[in-house]
Design an enzyme around this catalytic site. Sequence first.
Site, PDB file in Angstrom:
ATOM      1  N   CYS A 112      -5.082  59.627  40.925  1.00 22.57           N
ATOM      2  CA  CYS A 112      -6.508  59.465  41.368  1.00 22.57           C
ATOM      3  C   CYS A 112      -6.955  60.849  39.623  1.00 22.57           C
ATOM      4  O   CYS A 112      -7.304  60.258  38.431  1.00 22.57           O
ATOM      5  CB  CYS A 112      -7.136  59.633  42.431  1.00 22.57           C
ATOM      6  SG  CYS A 112      -8.692  59.273  42.702  1.00 22.57           S
ATOM      7  N   HIS A 218      -3.589  56.738  46.131  1.00 18.06           N
ATOM      8  CA  HIS A 218      -2.852  57.810  46.713  1.00 18.06           C
ATOM      9  C   HIS A 218      -1.393  57.576  47.260  1.00 18.06           C
ATOM     10  O   HIS A 218      -1.833  57.336  48.358  1.00 18.06           O
ATOM     11  CB  HIS A 218      -4.073  58.122  47.028  1.00 18.06           C
ATOM     12  CG  HIS A 218      -5.087  59.579  46.733  1.00 18.06           C
ATOM     13  ND1 HIS A 218      -4.408  60.796  46.490  1.00 18.06           N
ATOM     14  CD2 HIS A 218      -6.020  59.427  45.799  1.00 18.06           C
ATOM     15  CE1 HIS A 218      -5.628  61.567  45.676  1.00 18.06           C
ATOM     16  NE2 HIS A 218      -6.612  60.014  45.598  1.00 18.06           N
ATOM     17  N   GLU A 220       0.876  59.080  47.865  1.00 18.35           N
ATOM     18  CA  GLU A 220       1.266  60.003  49.197  1.00 18.35           C
ATOM     19  C   GLU A 220       0.579  59.822  49.912  1.00 18.35           C
ATOM     20  O   GLU A 220       0.987  60.440  50.941  1.00 18.35           O
ATOM     21  CB  GLU A 220       0.522  61.605  48.130  1.00 18.35           C
ATOM     22  CG  GLU A 220      -0.369  61.569  48.725  1.00 18.35           C
ATOM     23  CD  GLU A 220      -1.327  61.851  47.010  1.00 18.35           C
ATOM     24  OE1 GLU A 220      -2.103  62.252  46.876  1.00 18.35           O
ATOM     25  OE2 GLU A 220      -0.459  60.777  46.518  1.00 18.35           O
TER      26      GLU A 220
END
Length: 247
Positions: A112, A218, A220
Amino acid sequence: MHKPPTELGFRGKTLQYLEQSIAHWILSEGALAFMLPTLEGRGGLHRAAVKVGDYVRAIDGLVLQGGMDVSPESYGELPLRPEWAGDRVRDLYELDLIWECIIQGKPVLGICRGCQLLNVAFGGSLHQDIATQVPEAIAHVDAETYDAHTHPVNFTSGSLLARLYPHNDEQARVSSIHHQSIRTLGNSLVIEASSSVDNIIEAIHWQGSSFVYGVQWHPEFHQPEDRGRLDSSPLLREFLRQAASAK
């Protein structure tokens, strides 16, 4: 976090943080995650007994997590609005880390904000606000749904992403939590993925001597059980493979 809310109990202090989701994502493949606090004093950046090069020698790879906007000053502009001023101190420190990693041949993965800063590191620029500067674009951030907000991306033919995800037909759905994006692509960078709807750049790769990669989404936040979003494991494993080979 230069001005933490008073209810956190750190009045007048600067907080440096590692977001749990990204730490757990890295840990999920057996790697250890460490936070690298900035070398900063009240008067601005300074060099103490510990140098940026010392940090980079101690790590196998660098992950740049998301957060506050990249400062327009970092790519030669002024903020169009006060709230888009970003974090110039963090930019300067992370830019130092990026270039030290390149010098030492350590891989870098930008997520990001990290992807945007990689573009700036190589001389590129950013849209300070997609909705304002690219009005025909779809919404790339939604305050209500936050990390549940997604959109499809197209992989560039022959890209690393296309090789890592051969069964995605060069398209996938990813999280989208950003109001800024790449405008002018940095030197020696290539586009790895773009938004399927509006062509906003979503992933980049450096054509240089070491592994430098950025994704606007993202990974994650992509849970393994969520079949609706791109599996984040292949990207992480590739980064860790690069880290192991750089030792």
